[in-house]
Enzyme design. Structure first.
Site, short mmCIF file in Angstrom:
data_model
loop_
_atom_site.label_atom_id
_atom_site.label_comp_id
_atom_site.label_asym_id
_atom_site.label_seq_id
_atom_site.Cartn_x
_atom_site.Cartn_y
_atom_site.Cartn_z
N GLU A 16 53.07 3.33 38.42
CA GLU A 16 51.93 3.75 37.61
C GLU A 16 51.00 4.65 38.42
O GLU A 16 50.77 4.39 39.60
CB GLU A 16 51.17 2.52 37.11
CG GLU A 16 50.05 2.80 36.14
CD GLU A 16 49.46 1.52 35.56
OE1 GLU A 16 48.27 1.54 35.20
OE2 GLU A 16 50.19 0.50 35.48
N ASP A 43 47.11 6.17 37.91
CA ASP A 43 45.94 5.95 37.05
C ASP A 43 44.77 6.86 37.36
O ASP A 43 44.38 7.01 38.53
CB ASP A 43 45.41 4.51 37.24
CG ASP A 43 46.35 3.45 36.74
OD1 ASP A 43 47.22 3.76 35.92
OD2 ASP A 43 46.21 2.30 37.19
N GLU A 100 41.00 6.23 36.03
CA GLU A 100 40.14 5.34 35.27
C GLU A 100 38.69 5.80 35.46
O GLU A 100 38.22 5.91 36.60
CB GLU A 100 40.30 3.89 35.74
CG GLU A 100 41.65 3.30 35.40
CD GLU A 100 41.80 1.86 35.86
OE1 GLU A 100 42.26 1.04 35.06
OE2 GLU A 100 41.43 1.58 37.02
#
Length: 290
Positions: free
Chosen positions: A101, A103, A105
């Site tokens: 993953e 990310d 955010e």
């Protein structure tokens, strides 16, 4: 006439821009993407897609296809005003407990305080590789482009084409690298006031709901795989544009940009968190920039 032919060729190969609900630039949303939850909180307004968070639900959308290497980009205008407690995410992820993953955010904050961008990387289900920085602009007044460039050599996180993080392939040092799991592309908004703003000290003020994140020009220029078990199309001998060293490695100018970002805007780097990591993670020992 030659000029017109060139123009038409460029127009044909441009990445399609899509949004929830209806066709934009010749592409329908449901051909490439779908709302993944809370469909009534995913709203299309012409060329702009909006995800809404209220005290009933957040929302999210996902790509229909999976990809192995390439570049994904999206323009986002983040939640305006008091966004404390909210998280807006843009990320790539594979499936399963041992997933990979990448990310972005965006951690909301009280009015007047800077938005914090947290990046994180999971490889074979192992994450806890957070870095945080304050943006050098107000991301709530205009759209800005957030990109992930993923190749066999590295993963590069970019904001308006400025690199803010690089994770190199260091398999030769015994460090796992995300290269054998296809990923989907996702975005979502949700309430995370137990940790998102000042470690959870500032809670979501629902009197400001709905909290709205706006999106446009979602671009995917990546190797699409037919099934998650057949990766041969994307990781074989065929060369793609992102495999070129001039693309998958930072230029001198990009290196200077990354140094500037880290020196002036980074507020947290897991590599220097001795409380969490008494022994410096191995990749931190080998990276000049992370």
């Amino acid at each position: 006439m030659v000029g017109m032919d060139w123009f038409m060729c460029v127009m044909m190969i441009m990445v399609l821009v899509i949004s929830c609900g209806e066709a934009v630039s010749g592409a329908k949303f449901d051909e490439l993407y779908r709302s993944s939850w809370a469909m009534d909180h995913c709203v299309n307004e012409g060329e702009v897609t909006k995800l809404k968070l209220d005290n009933y639900s957040g929302a999210g959308f996902e790509s229909r296809s999976k990809y192995l290497f390439g570049k994904v980009s999206i323009q986002i205008k983040l939640v305006e005003g008091d966004s404390a407690g909210t998280v807006t995410a843009f990320y790539m992820s594979s499936d399963g407990p041992n997933h990979n993953e990448f990310d972005f955010e965006f951690l909301g904050n009280t009015t007047g305080e800077p938005y914090i961008v947290q990046t994180n990387i999971y490889v074979n289900g192992v994450g806890n590789r957070e870095q945080r920085l304050n943006l050098w602009f107000d991301p709530t007044t205009e759209f800005h482009t957030y990109s992930i460039l993923w190749s066999k050599r590295s993963v590069v996180f970019m904001v308006d084409e400025t690199p803010i993080r690089v994770q190199k392939n260091l398999e030769d040092k015994g460090i796992p690298f995300a290269k054998d799991q296809a990923m989907g592309v996702y975005s979502s908004i949700w309430n995370a006031d137990d940790w998102a703003t000042q470690g959870g000290l500032v809670k979501t003020d629902w009197s400001h709901a709905p909290f709205v994140a706006s999106y446009k020009e979602f671009q995917i220029d990546a190797c699409e795989i037919p099934t998650t078990s057949d990766l041969s199309k994307c990781n074989g001998d065929q060369k793609f544009w992102w495999d070129e060293p001039t693309v998958s490695e930072l230029s001198l100018h990009q290196n200077h940009q990354l140094i500037w970002v880290r020196a002036n805007h980074m507020i947290y780097d897991y590599c220097f968190d001795a409380t969490r990591f008494p022994v410096t993670p191995l990749e931190c020992q080998h990276h000049r920039h992370l």
